[in-house]
Design a protein around this motif. Structure first.
Motif, short mmCIF file in Angstrom:
data_model
loop_
_atom_site.label_atom_id
_atom_site.label_comp_id
_atom_site.label_asym_id
_atom_site.label_seq_id
_atom_site.Cartn_x
_atom_site.Cartn_y
_atom_site.Cartn_z
N VAL A 184 -2.79 -4.13 -2.11
CA VAL A 184 -3.13 -2.71 -2.27
C VAL A 184 -4.37 -2.40 -1.43
CG1 VAL A 184 -3.92 -0.98 -3.92
CG2 VAL A 184 -2.10 -2.56 -4.56
N ASP A 185 -4.26 -1.34 -0.64
CA ASP A 185 -5.39 -0.93 0.20
C ASP A 185 -6.49 -0.37 -0.71
OD1 ASP A 185 -6.07 1.91 2.27
OD2 ASP A 185 -6.93 -0.10 2.41
N THR A 188 -7.27 3.63 -0.20
CA THR A 188 -6.27 4.66 -0.50
C THR A 188 -5.39 4.33 -1.69
OG1 THR A 188 -4.70 3.65 1.02
CG2 THR A 188 -6.13 5.38 1.92
N VAL A 190 -2.80 2.49 -1.60
CA VAL A 190 -1.42 2.32 -1.14
C VAL A 190 -1.11 0.83 -1.01
CG1 VAL A 190 0.07 2.67 0.87
CG2 VAL A 190 -1.41 4.52 0.07
N ARG A 192 0.46 -2.30 0.73
CA ARG A 192 0.82 -2.65 2.11
C ARG A 192 1.57 -3.97 2.12
NH1 ARG A 192 -4.65 -1.70 5.66
NH2 ARG A 192 -5.50 -3.19 4.14
N LEU B 31 3.29 3.50 6.74
CA LEU B 31 1.95 3.78 6.18
C LEU B 31 1.26 4.80 7.08
CD1 LEU B 31 1.08 -0.01 5.79
CD2 LEU B 31 1.69 1.49 3.92
N GLN B 32 0.24 5.47 6.55
CA GLN B 32 -0.46 6.46 7.36
C GLN B 32 -1.41 5.81 8.34
OE1 GLN B 32 -2.36 8.96 4.38
NE2 GLN B 32 -1.62 10.76 5.46
N SER B 35 -5.59 10.00 8.04
CA SER B 35 -5.50 11.03 7.01
C SER B 35 -6.69 11.97 7.15
CB SER B 35 -5.48 10.39 5.62
OG SER B 35 -6.75 9.82 5.35
N PRO B 41 -4.22 3.39 5.95
CA PRO B 41 -3.89 1.98 5.73
C PRO B 41 -3.01 1.37 6.82
CG PRO B 41 -2.66 3.38 4.20
CD PRO B 41 -3.61 4.26 4.91
#
Lengths: 501, 156
Positions: A184-185, A188, A190, A192, B31-32, B35, B41
């Motif tokens: 997990v980042d 953010t 998110v 990965r 993934l972005q 932003s 990420p």
């Protein structure tokens, strides 16, 4: 506090009974590891890392440092007695050390290896003290851009020095950094590269890669090259361990040269004691008065590389303690240990944990004295460990690694990862892909990414921040020089050949 | 221009890195990269994927263009790789069975396999070393260090 006050504070920490105990344990274990071919300080530290979880960080680091420079002492024993280097850093010692043993001078060779290691180790600790503090103070000015450039340069230097192919080195560094991004980042939230596997949401612990790449793959490689070697025979009686006056006279120059070369090489990221000992021996071939006799059994051929490898082991701790950038693969493991123990590595270490840093420095003085005392009379007895056949030793190494990884999170998934990294490490090393670069990548990866993202946030997406900040620009220039040095050398050689024509 | 076509392990390795790099690029696209708050990420993985795939591609071309250079055999010719293979199999089996059988039993089988099959030692060596290993690990890790190793068929 001034230098001396800090050093005295360090001694007050290092002389605590518990730290003395760990220092003694570390140097003895390091000597034994150095004597044993097929297992190095990297694999040993990797296996011991899980055991340091509950330890005081200062004690743990004192022990690990003791193992590191202790292995440099021990590596010379088999080089001299059997022409088998205990460590890669002791390869050059085989050349003259074994020849001295064949001439009946194994004792003075072992004695000079210990004395040279002691002198070089002590002088390089002094140099470390003098350099590390100003370097750390200077590094306090570093912002995210500088840190990113510094880590990028450190990784590139490792990639350059650790492999004949720079491309392979960078690929491995990229691989290591990539593994560090799994999970997990932090910024953010998110996931990965997790693919709904819950075990990797927290990321992959770098310890697993370190164990796989250092311990498991080393065993597999040694099995392939060491087949046919059974029990080592060790001569027992070595009464004359002290060199004579002529030996001391002839060793003075090599020890000085070895110390300087070793320390300077050790400070550079990615180099380490092996390269230092090669270069020191090469320097002896140019500057020694008995250069033509090198390889036939002269004392300078033992004193120089042995001094260099110890000086380099100390030098590798300079960037680790002052900048948080490891100077060698083993130092990378020590960096990992600091992170695991929630100690923030880098220039703030001197401010936030002065007891830890100065405790380590003071313990190294004590450790070097211990090693001299242990090595001079006891090495013939310690060398008995060579009687343990490798076929008994390596299953224990594999099992220690197994239990070590399991004890991180009690996860079967981690054990599968260990197996995968072990097999990958074996093939990587066979194909000359430097695993040290990958280890450095996984350890430095999170800090690098944070520094990169902070820099770009500060500059509002302007990538030129890395060039407009002077220190960052300088570090990137160093990076460019490092990466292109082979090509620059080729260009100069081509120009020279043209001019010659 | 002749290009060597015999496939060697280094060819496979560089090809795998090339595809892995491309895979990372593809996945980081999901993934972005960026932003409103700044770098996303996917940025670093994208850079890593590009570096890996470009360098792997260049390496592969260079290797393919090398002609007739003497190279060492990847596996040593004295058959010692068989031992490496057996150890890998044993370690895989240890990992697969440790939860079901428990650490101590799995360790005993692992040691017996290594000493007996991979190293071809005598029954006395197998028994002695296996018993020593199991007892040693039990005393050090279970009793002294209190590490809760898997018990498997010996209960929870």
């Amino acid at each position: 506090m001034g230098l001396w006050e800090n050093l005295l504070m360090g001694f007050s920490v290092a002389l605590l009974p518990v730290n003395l105990l760990f220092c003694t344990f570390g140097v003895i274990l390091g000597t034994l590891i150095g004597i044993l071919p097929g297992i190095g300080p990297g694999a040993t530290l990797a296996m011991l890392l899980p055991l340091t979880f509950g330890m005081n960080p200062t004690s743990a680091m004192i022990m690990m440092a003791g193992i590191y420079y202790g292995a440099m002492y021990g590596g010379s024993t088999t080089s001299i007695l059997l022409s088998i280097p205990g460590e890669a850093s002791s390869v050059m010692t085989c050349l003259d050390g074994y020849q001295m043993a064949r001439k009946g001078r194994a004792g003075p060779a072992l004695g000079m290896a210990a004395i040279s290691s002691f002198i070089a180790g002590t002088l390089s600790i002094v140099a470390m003290m003098l350099i590390a503090i100003p370097l750390a103070s200077y590094a306090l000015r570093f912002g995210p851009a500088e840190y990113f450039s510094l880590m990028l340069w450190g990784l590139s230097a490792v990639a350059y020095f650790q492999s004949k192919s720079l491309k392979k080195g960078i690929i491995m560094a990229a691989f290591g950094i990539f593994v560090s991004t799994i999970g997990v980042d932090i910024l953010t939230g998110v996931g990965r590269f997790t693919y709904d596997v819950s075990e990797v949401l927290d990321g992959i612990d770098f310890l697993i890669m370190i164990m796989g790449f250092f311990a498991i793959s080393e065993v597999l490689l040694t099995l392939e090259t060491e087949s046919g070697r059974e029990v080592f025979r060790v001569p027992l009686k070595l009464r004359e361990l002290f060199p004579n006056k002529q030996d001391y006279k002839e060793s003075f120059g090599p020890i000085c040269r070895g110390t300087v070369v070793g320390f300077l090489i050790g400070v550079l990221p990615g180099t380490g004691p092996s390269i230092a000992s090669f270069l020191a021996y090469g320097l002896e071939k140019k500057f020694s008065k008995r250069a033509k006799e090198l390889g036939t059994g002269i004392i300078g051929g033992v004193a120089s590389p042995e001094g260099a490898n110890n000086a380099a082991a100390t030098g590798a701790l300079v960037p680790l303690l002052s900048l948080g950038i490891p100077g060698s693969g083993v130092a990378a493991i020590m960096l990992g240990a600091l992170i695991m123990m929630k100690v923030r590595p880098g220039p703030f270490l001197f401010q936030e944990h002065p007891d830890l840093v100065w405790g380590i420095i003071a313990s190294m003085y004590i450790g070097n004295i211990m090693l001299l005392i242990i090595n001079l009379p006891f090495v013939p007895f310690l060398a008995q460990i060579l009687r343990i056949p490798y076929y008994i030793l390596y299953p224990f190494i594999l099992l220690f690694s197994f239990v070590g990884v399991y004890s991180i999170d009690y996860s079967l998934f981690d054990l599968w990862l260990l197996l995968i990294f072990g097999i990958l490490g074996y093939f990587f090393r066979k194909l000359d892909f430097p695993v040290v670069a990958a280890v450095l990548g996984i350890v430095l990866g999170p800090m690098m990414e944070l520094a990169l993202r902070q820099s770009l946030i500060l500059s509002r997406g302007d990538w030129t921040i890395f060039l407009t900040e002077p220190i960052s620009a300088f570090l990137l220039a160093l990076l460019f020089l490092t990466l292109s040095s082979r090509y620059i050398k080729s260009i100069f050689q081509w120009i020279y050949s043209l001019l010659k024509k | 221009m002749r290009i060597k076509t015999r496939i060697k392990p280094i060819h496979i390795a560089t090809a795998l890195f090339l595809f892995f790099g491309l895979f990372i690029i593809r996945e980081s696209h999901v993934l972005q990269y960026w932003s409103e708050l700044g770098p996303g990420p996917g940025l670093l993985p994208l850079l890593l994927g590009i570096a890996m795939s470009v360098l792997a591609f260049i390496s592969m071309i260079e290797i393919l263009m090398k002609r007739g250079q003497n190279e060492e055999a990847f596996f040593s010719e004295d058959g010692s790789f068989k031992k490496v293979g057996l150890v890998m199999i044993a370690y895989t089996a240890l990992t697969a069975l440790v939860n079901k059988l428990g650490f101590l039993l799995a360790t005993a089988l692992f040691m017996a396999f290594i000493i007996g099959i991979a190293e071809r030692r005598s029954w006395i060596s197998i028994l002695t070393i296996t018993i020593f290993a199991v007892a040693g690990f039990y005393c050090v890790f279970v009793v002294l260090l209190n590490v809760p190793l898997p018990r498997g068929i010996f209960g929870k």
